[in-house]
Design a protein around this motif. Sequence first.
Motif, PDB file in Angstrom:
ATOM      1  N   UNK A  91       8.009  -2.432  -4.590  1.00 28.60           N
ATOM      2  CA  UNK A  91       6.647  -2.969  -4.571  1.00 28.60           C
ATOM      3  C   UNK A  91       5.649  -1.878  -4.920  1.00 28.60           C
ATOM      4  N   UNK A  92       4.612  -2.269  -5.639  1.00 28.06           N
ATOM      5  CA  UNK A  92       3.490  -1.371  -5.890  1.00 28.06           C
ATOM      6  C   UNK A  92       2.609  -1.421  -4.641  1.00 28.06           C
ATOM      7  N   UNK A  93       2.676  -0.371  -3.844  1.00 28.90           N
ATOM      8  CA  UNK A  93       2.030  -0.381  -2.530  1.00 28.90           C
ATOM      9  C   UNK A  93       0.520  -0.587  -2.657  1.00 28.90           C
ATOM     10  N   UNK A  94      -0.064   0.058  -3.639  1.00 28.09           N
ATOM     11  CA  UNK A  94      -1.521  -0.059  -3.812  1.00 28.09           C
ATOM     12  C   UNK A  94      -1.909  -1.501  -4.136  1.00 28.09           C
ATOM     13  N   UNK A  95      -1.120  -2.147  -4.976  1.00 29.21           N
ATOM     14  CA  UNK A  95      -1.423  -3.537  -5.357  1.00 29.21           C
ATOM     15  C   UNK A  95      -1.259  -4.462  -4.154  1.00 29.21           C
ATOM     16  N   UNK A 113      -8.797   2.532   0.544  1.00 30.67           N
ATOM     17  CA  UNK A 113      -8.927   3.737  -0.277  1.00 30.67           C
ATOM     18  C   UNK A 113      -7.616   3.917  -1.034  1.00 30.67           C
ATOM     19  N   UNK A 114      -7.683   3.805  -2.330  1.00 30.52           N
ATOM     20  CA  UNK A 114      -6.467   3.895  -3.144  1.00 30.52           C
ATOM     21  C   UNK A 114      -6.390   5.256  -3.830  1.00 30.52           C
ATOM     22  N   UNK A 115      -5.197   5.693  -4.196  1.00 32.10           N
ATOM     23  CA  UNK A 115      -5.073   6.976  -4.889  1.00 32.10           C
ATOM     24  C   UNK A 115      -5.683   6.889  -6.291  1.00 32.10           C
ATOM     25  N   UNK A 116      -6.142   8.048  -6.780  1.00 35.53           N
ATOM     26  CA  UNK A 116      -6.755   8.045  -8.120  1.00 35.53           C
ATOM     27  C   UNK A 116      -5.707   7.707  -9.181  1.00 35.53           C
ATOM     28  N   UNK A 117      -4.566   8.357  -9.051  1.00 30.92           N
ATOM     29  CA  UNK A 117      -3.495   8.082 -10.015  1.00 30.92           C
ATOM     30  C   UNK A 117      -2.621   6.950  -9.476  1.00 30.92           C
ATOM     31  N   UNK A 118      -1.909   6.312 -10.373  1.00 37.62           N
ATOM     32  CA  UNK A 118      -1.017   5.228  -9.945  1.00 37.62           C
ATOM     33  C   UNK A 118       0.058   5.795  -9.024  1.00 37.62           C
ATOM     34  N   UNK A 119       0.244   5.154  -7.885  1.00 41.34           N
ATOM     35  CA  UNK A 119       1.265   5.611  -6.947  1.00 41.34           C
ATOM     36  C   UNK A 119       2.621   5.078  -7.387  1.00 41.34           C
TER      37      UNK A 119
END
Lengths: 227, 113
Positions: A91-95, A113-119
Amino acid sequence: LRIPSRLQALRDRLLIDEALSPLRHDLRNKLASVRNAAFYLKRKHDVAPPPDWSADPRVAQMFDVIKGELVAAEALMARQAPPAPSEAASADVAVVAAALCEEIGRVAGVMLVLPRAAAPRARIDGDELAVALYCVVENAVDAGARTITVTVEGNGQDGQIVVDVIDDGGGGADARAFEPGFTTREARLGLGLNVARRIVQRADGALTLTAAPGGTRARLCLPEATA
Amino acid sequence: MKVLLVDDNDGFRVSMGAVLEDAGHSVAEAASLGAARVCLEHVAFDVAVLDFHLGDGVGPELVPEIRRRRPGTRVVLMSGSADSGGGGADLTIAKGDDPFTIVQRLEELARRP
């Protein structure tokens, strides 16, 4: 706070499983004891059967009954147990976090708060992760939190993905938080954090609670999915 | 083979102990981590079989202590749960396994160089 309808059936199934888990564990212990005891008696019977036993064909039949019923009981419990998590699940955790926060954020006061780069993706089923996050957020809301901050760190400890849920509910890190049935609210089962922890542990991750300024930090450490 | 069997479930501990003794092994039973520590002080066991959930802690707590105090003792974790994990033991077995198979696996582990 209401769970999004798309997750409700899964959350309910996991709650039921969590409630049954101690019973299942205790039953396995009991069945194993009966199996050992029957095994011991059968060996004694086979080596030197007491005269009464050797004259009665039903004694051997009874050993077969015990063996058969134990096998059937184990099969019943295995059928009721949740399926093992898929090795291929990711899973894409940020999504997942963003979708959940969008659905419940207005009610719960959740900031994301999401990371700047794709996790990187985590090795966990996306819906199960959403249920785990929901349970943690619900726990914070129940503790009286007005602001809940969810952060996703792509390159956390030991290459893991770390999700922090920090609240200002004043709950701290209560040692009883993971006790099944422990709750500070009426009409709650007190199993939400247990469900969240089991989901995370089944994915080889960890869920920990520590005190944060004015509240609690729940940290979900999830293993990265292999490419 | 000298076996330390640690389980707070009386039925399992007594029945498994009987099966092991019947197979010719010497068994010391402990119902808690505290009792297990006392046994480990006095005897160098070939195998220590630890239940996961115990009244005064969890079996894996004892693994580093056994490694340090009795490096020759093989450690086995045993649980009724399927999701309890290995906990750094030499072998993990399920309580639901066939008793004959459990004895065989412990004997194999004790023979391992």
